[in-house]
Scaffold this motif. Structure first.
Motif, PDB file in Angstrom:
ATOM      1  N   GLU A 108       1.559  -1.060  -0.139  1.00 40.68           N
ATOM      2  CA  GLU A 108      -0.249  -0.286   0.229  1.00 40.68           C
ATOM      3  C   GLU A 108       0.537   1.166   0.480  1.00 40.68           C
ATOM      4  OE1 GLU A 108      -3.626  -1.157   2.126  1.00 40.68           O
ATOM      5  OE2 GLU A 108      -2.071  -1.237   2.976  1.00 40.68           O
ATOM      6  N   GLU A 141       3.675   5.988  -5.280  1.00 37.26           N
ATOM      7  CA  GLU A 141       3.750   6.602  -6.589  1.00 37.26           C
ATOM      8  C   GLU A 141       2.487   6.994  -7.079  1.00 37.26           C
ATOM      9  OE1 GLU A 141       4.946   4.983 -10.325  1.00 37.26           O
ATOM     10  OE2 GLU A 141       5.490   4.667  -9.440  1.00 37.26           O
ATOM     11  N   THR A 161       2.537   1.586  -3.388  1.00 37.21           N
ATOM     12  CA  THR A 161       1.269   2.113  -4.558  1.00 37.21           C
ATOM     13  C   THR A 161       1.618   3.421  -4.101  1.00 37.21           C
ATOM     14  OG1 THR A 161       0.722   0.013  -4.719  1.00 37.21           O
ATOM     15  CG2 THR A 161      -0.880   1.607  -5.580  1.00 37.21           C
TER      16      THR A 161
END
Length: 77
Positions: free
Chosen positions: A29, A35, A32
């Motif tokens: 998580e 990102e 991500t």
């Protein structure tokens, strides 16, 4: 022009920011979400500002007033 403080984000995004700041995201998580932060300047600024604000609040918790401070303050008021 709106800045990152003027925008409204979906509650799910706000939850991710809170969990990111509190370091409650698991590694997938977190990676991500980071990102996403790479591609969204406003969201990145908000997340980093929240993280910095948390650090500052943690520092304030460590500050202790001298004994009798409240009494001296009330006398001045």
């Amino acid at each position: 022009m709106k800045n990152f403080l003027d925008k409204e984000y979906h509650p799910v995004i706000e939850d991710f920011i809170l969990d990111y700041v509190d370091e409650k995201l698991d590694s997938v998580e977190r990676d991500t979400f980071e990102e996403v932060l790479v591609h969204d300047d406003d969201l990145r600024e908000l997340a980093f500002s929240a993280k910095e604000g948390k650090k500052l609040l943690d520092q304030f918790r460590e500050i202790k007033a001298k004994e009798g401070f409240i009494d001296r303050l009330l006398d001045k008021i």
